[in-house]
Design a protein around this motif. Structure first.
Motif, PDB file in Angstrom:
ATOM      1  N   TYR A  77      40.269  41.648  42.539  1.00  0.00           N
ATOM      2  CA  TYR A  77      40.341  40.824  41.333  1.00  0.00           C
ATOM      3  C   TYR A  77      40.679  39.385  41.696  1.00  0.00           C
ATOM      4  O   TYR A  77      40.050  38.433  41.222  1.00  0.00           O
ATOM      5  CB  TYR A  77      41.382  41.388  40.366  1.00  0.00           C
ATOM      6  N   HIS A  78      41.675  39.214  42.555  1.00  0.00           N
ATOM      7  CA  HIS A  78      42.059  37.863  42.971  1.00  0.00           C
ATOM      8  C   HIS A  78      40.926  37.190  43.752  1.00  0.00           C
ATOM      9  O   HIS A  78      40.705  35.981  43.617  1.00  0.00           O
ATOM     10  CB  HIS A  78      43.315  37.913  43.842  1.00  0.00           C
TER      11      HIS A  78
ATOM     12  N   MET B 299      39.157  33.536  43.024  1.00  0.00           N
ATOM     13  CA  MET B 299      38.963  32.469  43.997  1.00  0.00           C
ATOM     14  C   MET B 299      37.498  32.032  44.056  1.00  0.00           C
ATOM     15  O   MET B 299      37.196  30.845  44.221  1.00  0.00           O
ATOM     16  CB  MET B 299      39.428  32.921  45.384  1.00  0.00           C
ATOM     17  N   LEU B 300      36.597  32.979  43.919  1.00  0.00           N
ATOM     18  CA  LEU B 300      35.177  32.636  43.911  1.00  0.00           C
ATOM     19  C   LEU B 300      34.836  31.796  42.678  1.00  0.00           C
ATOM     20  O   LEU B 300      34.034  30.850  42.754  1.00  0.00           O
ATOM     21  CB  LEU B 300      34.332  33.906  43.963  1.00  0.00           C
ATOM     22  N   ILE B 301      35.447  32.113  41.559  1.00  0.00           N
ATOM     23  CA  ILE B 301      35.245  31.307  40.357  1.00  0.00           C
ATOM     24  C   ILE B 301      35.773  29.897  40.584  1.00  0.00           C
ATOM     25  O   ILE B 301      35.135  28.904  40.203  1.00  0.00           O
ATOM     26  CB  ILE B 301      35.937  31.951  39.138  1.00  0.00           C
ATOM     27  N   ALA B 302      36.939  29.800  41.215  1.00  0.00           N
ATOM     28  CA  ALA B 302      37.520  28.485  41.490  1.00  0.00           C
ATOM     29  C   ALA B 302      36.619  27.648  42.387  1.00  0.00           C
ATOM     30  O   ALA B 302      36.640  26.415  42.325  1.00  0.00           O
ATOM     31  CB  ALA B 302      38.892  28.649  42.145  1.00  0.00           C
ATOM     32  N   GLN B 303      35.810  28.322  43.214  1.00  0.00           N
ATOM     33  CA  GLN B 303      34.861  27.637  44.092  1.00  0.00           C
ATOM     34  C   GLN B 303      33.494  27.475  43.431  1.00  0.00           C
ATOM     35  O   GLN B 303      32.545  27.053  44.084  1.00  0.00           O
ATOM     36  CB  GLN B 303      34.719  28.409  45.400  1.00  0.00           C
ATOM     37  N   ASP B 304      33.416  27.831  42.144  1.00  0.00           N
ATOM     38  CA  ASP B 304      32.176  27.752  41.368  1.00  0.00           C
ATOM     39  C   ASP B 304      31.095  28.683  41.913  1.00  0.00           C
ATOM     40  O   ASP B 304      29.907  28.423  41.768  1.00  0.00           O
ATOM     41  CB  ASP B 304      31.648  26.310  41.320  1.00  0.00           C
TER      42      ASP B 304
ATOM     43  N   ALA C  25      31.040  37.520  39.818  1.00  0.00           N
ATOM     44  CA  ALA C  25      30.637  38.573  38.887  1.00  0.00           C
ATOM     45  C   ALA C  25      30.390  39.887  39.626  1.00  0.00           C
ATOM     46  O   ALA C  25      30.757  40.969  39.150  1.00  0.00           O
ATOM     47  CB  ALA C  25      29.384  38.152  38.132  1.00  0.00           C
ATOM     48  N   ALA C  26      29.772  39.803  40.815  1.00  0.00           N
ATOM     49  CA  ALA C  26      29.508  41.007  41.598  1.00  0.00           C
ATOM     50  C   ALA C  26      30.812  41.678  42.034  1.00  0.00           C
ATOM     51  O   ALA C  26      30.957  42.906  41.965  1.00  0.00           O
ATOM     52  CB  ALA C  26      28.658  40.657  42.819  1.00  0.00           C
ATOM     53  N   VAL C  27      31.776  40.867  42.474  1.00  0.00           N
ATOM     54  CA  VAL C  27      33.065  41.407  42.928  1.00  0.00           C
ATOM     55  C   VAL C  27      33.831  42.020  41.759  1.00  0.00           C
ATOM     56  O   VAL C  27      34.360  43.135  41.843  1.00  0.00           O
ATOM     57  CB  VAL C  27      33.904  40.300  43.602  1.00  0.00           C
ATOM     58  N   LEU C  28      33.901  41.298  40.647  1.00  0.00           N
ATOM     59  CA  LEU C  28      34.677  41.764  39.500  1.00  0.00           C
ATOM     60  C   LEU C  28      34.062  43.005  38.865  1.00  0.00           C
ATOM     61  O   LEU C  28      34.788  43.884  38.381  1.00  0.00           O
ATOM     62  CB  LEU C  28      34.792  40.647  38.466  1.00  0.00           C
TER      63      LEU C  28
END
Length: 266
Positions: free
Chosen positions: A203-204, A208-213, A219-222
């Motif tokens: 989840y974290h 972090m991937l979202i924070a890096q845009d 989405a794949a990880v979550l």
């Protein structure tokens, strides 16, 4: 109106870190309480002679004295804090004015303890609470060092490793060192940590991937968290993030099919 609402969600759910505000706050308390338990337990073992095998182990290299000293250092957490942790009947110590003052006292106590008892298992244990306190004080580089010290000294099967890795990841995140944060979070799964932390590393990582845009990767990880760790805190939080990503036009992967039921051929 819908656009304004979506933008508000973006600010609150995507860009604002969770660190010790929601789940992180629970994790912090979880870690602190266990450090207090460890310190008290060691003192009980030494003073009461309970658990011969454990007492024999901790007595090596001054572990007996270190265990007692750690319990005393962690006693700072029992001191009242004005407006947060009210004084109880019979308390004789002056309450801290605020949590910051308490954390500063805790950092001093644990730092002094680690200098005096360096090389002991108790000193390793103390590094975890030290890192937590330093994080809350905004001393992120110091927190990273403390968490690293714990991870280097703790056994690979220590149940607190997952919490230390999460704390280390938060400290990297606070300095926007997202790649380093991801490395810490990715190790949480293998470290265990109990039901509360199940799936939290992934989840974290998604955050972090979202924070890096990198929203498609996120989405794949979550999505995988929701599948692999159903009915957990991590799954719920991942679903909330996915909903926001979907509202922004990000394609959400379809959930993996459930394993086929095994039938009795006979």
């Amino acid at each position: 109106m819908a656009g304004t609402k979506t933008e508000k969600i973006r600010q609150q759910e995507l860009r604002q870190p969770d660190t010790f505000q929601k789940v992180g706050a629970d994790a912090r308390d979880w870690l602190i309480q266990r450090q207090k338990i460890i310190g008290i337990a060691v003192a009980v073992i030494i003073l009461g002679g309970v658990g011969v095998a454990i007492a024999s182990e901790v007595s090596k290299r001054g572990e007996a004295q270190a265990g007692q000293a750690l319990g005393q250092a962690l006693a700072v957490l029992d001191r009242p804090v004005e407006g947060v942790q009210p004084a109880q009947p019979g308390d004789t110590e002056t309450p801290f004015k605020n949590v910051k003052e308490r954390d500063e006292a805790l950092v001093t106590a644990l730092s002094d303890f680690r200098k005096e008892h360096g090389g002991t298992r108790s000193a390793t244990t103390a590094a975890l609470s030290l890192g937590e306190a330093q994080f809350r004080l905004g001393r992120f580089a110091d927190a990273q060092t403390a968490f690293s010290d714990f991870l280097k000294g703790a056994a690979q099967n220590d149940p607190l490793r997952a919490g230390a890795l999460e704390g280390q990841g938060y400290a990297f995140e606070a300095e926007k060192k997202y790649d380093e944060a991801i490395k810490s979070f990715e190790q949480m799964g293998a470290a265990g940590g109990g039901e509360f932390l199940a799936g939290m590393g992934d989840y974290h990582k998604g955050r972090m991937l979202i924070a890096q845009d990198k929203k498609d990767e996120a989405a794949a990880v979550l999505s995988k968290v929701s599948t692999d760790h159903a009915n957990t805190t991590a799954a719920r939080l991942s679903s909330e993030r996915l909903a926001v990503l979907a509202s922004q036009g990000v394609k959400i992967p379809a959930p993996a099919p459930a394993p086929a039921a095994v039938t009795d051929a006979g």
